[in-house]
Write a protein that holds these residues in place. Structure first.
Motif, PDB file in Angstrom:
ATOM      1  N   ASN A 119      -2.487   1.120  -1.633  1.00  0.00           N
ATOM      2  CA  ASN A 119      -3.312   0.069  -1.036  1.00  0.00           C
ATOM      3  C   ASN A 119      -4.745   0.495  -0.781  1.00  0.00           C
ATOM      4  O   ASN A 119      -5.615  -0.337  -0.556  1.00  0.00           O
ATOM      5  N   ALA A 120      -4.977   1.798  -0.749  1.00  0.00           N
ATOM      6  CA  ALA A 120      -6.341   2.321  -0.775  1.00  0.00           C
ATOM      7  C   ALA A 120      -7.193   2.003   0.447  1.00  0.00           C
ATOM      8  O   ALA A 120      -8.403   1.871   0.334  1.00  0.00           O
ATOM      9  N   CYS A 121      -6.568   1.893   1.615  1.00  0.00           N
ATOM     10  CA  CYS A 121      -7.369   1.674   2.827  1.00  0.00           C
ATOM     11  C   CYS A 121      -8.304   2.846   3.080  1.00  0.00           C
ATOM     12  O   CYS A 121      -9.311   2.714   3.764  1.00  0.00           O
ATOM     13  N   SER A 169      -6.283   8.187   0.832  1.00  0.00           N
ATOM     14  CA  SER A 169      -5.389   7.078   1.157  1.00  0.00           C
ATOM     15  C   SER A 169      -3.945   7.551   1.102  1.00  0.00           C
ATOM     16  O   SER A 169      -3.590   8.355   0.249  1.00  0.00           O
ATOM     17  N   GLY A 170      -3.126   6.976   1.986  1.00  0.00           N
ATOM     18  CA  GLY A 170      -1.714   7.345   2.026  1.00  0.00           C
ATOM     19  C   GLY A 170      -0.825   6.489   1.140  1.00  0.00           C
ATOM     20  O   GLY A 170       0.401   6.645   1.147  1.00  0.00           O
ATOM     21  N   CYS A 171      -1.431   5.561   0.417  1.00  0.00           N
ATOM     22  CA  CYS A 171      -0.679   4.809  -0.596  1.00  0.00           C
ATOM     23  C   CYS A 171      -1.662   4.038  -1.447  1.00  0.00           C
ATOM     24  O   CYS A 171      -2.861   4.006  -1.182  1.00  0.00           O
ATOM     25  N   CYS A 197       1.586   4.513   9.347  1.00  0.00           N
ATOM     26  CA  CYS A 197       1.597   3.264   8.593  1.00  0.00           C
ATOM     27  C   CYS A 197       2.945   3.012   7.923  1.00  0.00           C
ATOM     28  O   CYS A 197       3.486   3.889   7.259  1.00  0.00           O
ATOM     29  N   LEU A 255       3.591   1.192   5.424  1.00  0.00           N
ATOM     30  CA  LEU A 255       3.547   1.005   3.969  1.00  0.00           C
ATOM     31  C   LEU A 255       3.299   2.307   3.218  1.00  0.00           C
ATOM     32  O   LEU A 255       3.340   2.352   1.997  1.00  0.00           O
ATOM     33  N   ALA A 256       3.019   3.378   3.959  1.00  0.00           N
ATOM     34  CA  ALA A 256       2.555   4.613   3.337  1.00  0.00           C
ATOM     35  C   ALA A 256       3.612   5.267   2.460  1.00  0.00           C
ATOM     36  O   ALA A 256       4.812   5.130   2.688  1.00  0.00           O
ATOM     37  N   CYS A 293      -7.151   7.143   5.845  1.00  0.00           N
ATOM     38  CA  CYS A 293      -6.381   6.076   6.475  1.00  0.00           C
ATOM     39  C   CYS A 293      -5.290   6.724   7.338  1.00  0.00           C
ATOM     40  O   CYS A 293      -5.064   7.916   7.255  1.00  0.00           O
ATOM     41  N   PRO A 294      -4.601   5.966   8.155  1.00  0.00           N
ATOM     42  CA  PRO A 294      -3.565   6.568   9.008  1.00  0.00           C
ATOM     43  C   PRO A 294      -2.405   7.202   8.223  1.00  0.00           C
ATOM     44  O   PRO A 294      -1.778   8.146   8.705  1.00  0.00           O
ATOM     45  N   GLY A 295      -2.139   6.689   7.036  1.00  0.00           N
ATOM     46  CA  GLY A 295      -1.092   7.296   6.205  1.00  0.00           C
ATOM     47  C   GLY A 295       0.282   7.262   6.863  1.00  0.00           C
ATOM     48  O   GLY A 295       0.520   6.521   7.817  1.00  0.00           O
TER      49      GLY A 295
HETATM   50  S1  SF4 Z   1      -3.687   3.017   2.265  1.00  0.00           S
HETATM   51 FE1  SF4 Z   1      -1.507   2.663   2.476  1.00  0.00          FE
HETATM   52  S2  SF4 Z   1      -0.890   4.242   3.914  1.00  0.00           S
HETATM   53 FE2  SF4 Z   1      -3.071   4.052   4.141  1.00  0.00          FE
HETATM   54  S3  SF4 Z   1      -3.321   2.577   5.802  1.00  0.00           S
HETATM   55 FE3  SF4 Z   1      -3.422   1.456   3.865  1.00  0.00          FE
HETATM   56  S4  SF4 Z   1      -1.368   0.718   3.564  1.00  0.00           S
HETATM   57 FE4  SF4 Z   1      -1.216   2.366   5.073  1.00  0.00          FE
END
Ligand code: SF4
Lengths: 551, 108, 161
Positions: free
Chosen positions: A460-462, A456-458, A421, A423-424, A415-417
């Motif tokens: 949220n697991a995108c 994933s960067g948080c 992002c 939210l990361a 994900c962009p992390g």
């Molecule tokens: S997993 Fe977290 S850091 Fe990655 S894109 Fe989704 S919200 Fe952003």
């Protein structure tokens, strides 16, 4: 593929004009940010870490060459000349201006695209098997139904203010390439004993902070009943889903808290009570849409391709690319070309305007103008003659897209992390870069075999870390990023959620830790035993031992 | 070294990250921001942010913790360092902003 | 408080909302909460339903009712859309259906489609044209069978004849 008729076009055009007026009211101050936010989100416009981000829908991951060129043009006219293909088969622009967004949407509408419902608590862009319509193992192309769902869910008056976002995925093949067990609703086509087509309806899967494998609420739903049944599910969710806590608002929590059986009972009760869309009209509408997805005129080709075989013998790199990146097509003499957007050290899923145009050209010349986006953040040319493979590979390689790593360790989902992002908790792109650099030798990748690393960067697991064979989750502690590793996740038919290995690793340690995990696997694997099979056989102890035992 | 708070927001029209300066302008350069060293001053800054949001020049104003060393202001949290400097990865066609070296140097 | 009707007319609200612990007035049209039913009212009777009621599953007699008010405590809370649909379709309610609470102009289209007739605006936050324009912004819809107009306009037009 589907083409808008006058109604679809007017519908999208009206939406653009509506957003144009809303945007100017925001800029003039008539609308406050609080009032404007739900409006811009319904049109795919986020406010991210560095500014606005526009997420454009690529319905079920299918687009044509003209649309791809327009995506390239938009990236140059309104952005910084690149875009990011996401795990939901969409494309994101990282630097659009609010004041330009109505124009961007108008450009998209001119090629039958939009950004409606790529955000917000509504039914999101529907995703599908990226090999839909061409896969050798497929029962039927799921895209007509995906398009039916796209239209049905667009600005659905009853379901635009749900407790939380809602994701639907469809597949028409037994091998699940669409992760249907990890969506709010997953639909898998299969045949009943009478040989009729219908849907297995799977509800309540998802990732995020509470990963769950979906449960089947209907084994076999006749094709024409689909929308009526989906409405019943949506209605139960809209009325009973939790709205007091956004982390408990997804349908998976409702199912978990009420119990799968009780939930099914509520749905069946609702379904029995509500009037349904006329089955006859649904059939007609589905037939109308299906006509657009009629297969192209394939040539009758020989299974023997002496020229291709010769090229492969001459050039081992090309031969490797054919092995790793070309999938089995249902028509003899054709192949499915998977274009890797994962060069060693690159940003997973990013493509420049030039690369988008290259792919558009190739699609026009060699693949009936059609392109797919996969949820692995790669592109697909679905209808390629095997005799054209060498030329395609040559063109792709010259433009940084010739990597032979599909499904292998270099084909990392990220994900962009924290680089983009809001939210990361940690960065994910640099982690993907350091791992793909470490594992850049293609022959080594092939020797290691199928292995999915998802980052994933948080929570949220995108980046789908829960279903990575190796999953990496970026977290922050005391102002420092660190990375937790999970093993054994999988998003296929035999889906599973990865288990946490142990204490996390720093940015500098993570590529080494992956190296240790891979070496451990290579040391204990059985004959032609894949990484996932190996984990499932031996569990995590040998890996924990290798990673954490005092030297 | 001074420690305190800086007011940041996104410009409404184009979304670009900006920081409030001592002359009540919004700058794209964090080094030009006004650093509130006292809690009272920080609270006053925060109030300015709300007022600016009402004029619809910026959106999402909030305070971040930061340190000033010489002419350079550096946020305390990784997230805010990246937000102030841009992505730490050289994105296609665009090179990493120069302040990134400094940002990761602090991170390390 | 201005009342907006789905045809764009603005009118005065003549209904009297009666609190749960208040007596009914001697005359006039009154709105009470669902819990006070059954009830003899002096004039026409309307009820207000909180948005956590499962309307489709309620044993609600809609025959004597001239008005049903549904609540949007926040614009983001969309339960009343499903309630409206259930009233129209499952209970065949054909009287006036009114939305109240935190409404935004851009939601009116959705509300009309699920069967609302009138909107208790409760705010002068937006100029009146904003509300009336919003009723006309999106004229086409794909949804199949919610509103009283019956078929989805798009699907019906496609398969006409
Ligand atoms: S997993 Fe977290 S850091 Fe990655 S894109 Fe989704 S919200 Fe952003």
């Amino acid at each position: 593929m589907y083409r808008y008729d006058e109604f679809d076009q007017t519908f999208v055009d009206q939406r653009v004009e509506q957003f144009r007026s809303q945007t100017s009211r925001r800029l003039s101050g008539e609308l406050t940010e609080e009032e404007f936010k739900p409006i811009r989100l319904m049109n795919g416009l986020y406010l991210q870490l560095h500014g606005y981000m526009l997420r454009v829908a690529i319905p079920y991951g299918t687009l044509n060459a003209l649309q791809m060129r327009t995506l390239a043009d938009i990236s140059e006219t309104y952005d910084k000349g690149y875009g990011h293909f996401t795990t939901r088969q969409n494309i994101q622009y990282n630097w659009p201006k609010l004041e330009d967004t109505p124009d961007i949407l108008a450009d998209l509408a001119s090629v039958e695209m939009h950004a409606i419902q790529t955000s917000g608590n509504c039914i999101r862009n529907v995703t599908a098997d990226h090999w839909a319509g061409v896969a050798a193992d497929e029962l039927a192309d799921p895209r007509p139904v995906a398009e039916l769902i796209r239209q049905w869910s667009s600005l659905h008056p009853e379901f635009s203010f749900l407790p939380r976002k809602f994701k639907v995925a469809v597949t028409g093949a037994p091998a699940d390439r669409a992760a249907v067990k990890f969506h709010d609703i997953g639909l898998r086509m299969h045949l009943n004993d009478a040989g009729e087509r219908g849907w297995e309806v799977i509800v309540g899967g998802g990732q995020g902070r509470t990963p769950m494998v979906g449960v089947t609420v209907r084994e076999f739903l006749p094709e024409e009943e689909l929308l009526g049944y989906l409405e019943a599910i949506m209605r139960v969710y809209n009325l009973f889903g939790r709205r007091d806590n956004k982390y408990k608002a997804r349908i998976k929590i409702l199912i978990h808290e009420t119990g799968a059986e009780e939930f099914s009972r509520l749905v069946e009760e609702e379904y029995a009570r509500a009037p349904r869309p006329s089955v006859e009209v649904e059939r007609k509408e589905l037939d109308r849409i299906s006509a657009y997805f009629a297969p192209p005129q394939y040539e009758t080709l020989s299974a023997l391709q002496p020229d291709l075989e010769g090229r492969k013998l001459e050039n081992p790199e090309f031969a490797r690319w054919v092995r790793t990146n070309v999938g089995a097509h249902r028509v003899t003499g054709y192949g499915i070309v998977n274009i890797s957007l994962k060069p060693a050290g690159g940003i997973p899923g990013d493509a420049t305007a030039e690369q988008m145009r290259t792919v558009a050209d190739l699609a026009e010349r060699f693949s009936h103008s059609e392109i797919r986006v996969s949820h692995h953040q790669n592109l697909v040319l679905p209808d390629v003659k095997l005799s054209d493979l060498h030329e395609i590979w040559t063109v792709l390689s010259a433009d940084g897209m010739g990597e032979a790593n599909i499904g292998l360790l270099g084909d990392i989902i990220a994900c962009p992390g924290l680089d983009y992002c809001a939210l990361a908790t940690a960065r994910s792109i640099p982690i993907a870069q350091s791992i793909s650099r470490q594992f850049s030798d293609p022959s080594r990748l092939e020797d290691i075999g199928p292995l999915r690393v998802n980052i994933s960067g948080c929570i949220n697991a995108c980046g789908h870390h829960h279903v990575g064979h190796i999953g990496i989750l970026g977290l922050e502690k005391k102002g420092k990023e660190f990375y937790q590793v999970t093993l054994g996740g999988h998003s296929g038919t035999d889906a599973s959620i990865g288990g946490v290995l142990g204490k996390g690793f720093s940015e500098d340690e993570i590529a080494g830790a992956i190296e240790t995990i891979v070496d451990t696997y290579l040391g204990i694997r059985g004959d032609s035993e894949s990484f996932l099979e190996c984990i499932r056989r031996v569990g995590t102890p040998p890996f924990k031992e290798a990673l954490y035992a005092p030297a | 070294m001074d420690h305190g708070h800086v007011l940041t927001a996104n410009r409404l029209s184009d979304g670009i990250v900006v920081f409030l300066t001592a002359t009540s302008a919004w700058s794209e350069q964090i080094d030009e921001a006004v650093l509130a060293r006292e809690p009272l001053a920080a609270a006053a800054l925060e109030k300015r942010g709300v007022e600016f949001e009402e004029t619809n020049l910026v959106t999402g104003a909030y305070l971040i913790e930061a340190e000033r060393q010489g002419a350079a202001i550096t946020p305390t949290r990784v997230r805010e360092r990246i937000r102030a400097c841009g992505p730490t990865v050289a994105y296609l066609g665009v090179h990493t902003p120069p302040c990134h070296a400094q940002a990761t140097a602090v991170a390390a | 408080m201005p009342l907006l009707e789905r045809n764009g007319q603005i009118s005065d609200d003549l209904w009297i909302a009666v609190g749960d612990d208040e007596d009914l007035p001697a005359q006039g049209d009154t709105i009470v909460s669902y819990g006070r039913l059954p009830l003899d009212a002096p004039g026409r009777l309307g009820i207000s339903l909180s948005n956590d009621l499962d309307v489709g599953g309620l044993d609600l007699q809609v025959d004597g009712l001239s008005l049903i008010v549904l609540n949007f405590p926040s614009f983001a809370d969309g339960r009343a859309y499903s309630q409206a649909r259930a009233l129209r379709q499952d209970l065949d309610y054909s009287g006036e259906l009114r939305a109240t609470g935190h409404l935004l102009p851009d939601q009116l289209g959705f509300m009309v489609e699920v069967g609302f007739d009138s909107f208790d605006l409760q705010t002068d936050r937006f100029p009146v044209e904003r509300w009336t324009e919003a009723l006309e912004a999106v004229t086409l819809t794909y949804h199949r069978h919610l509103s009283r107009t019956g078929q989805s306009p798009i699907i019906a037009a496609r398969h006409a004849g």
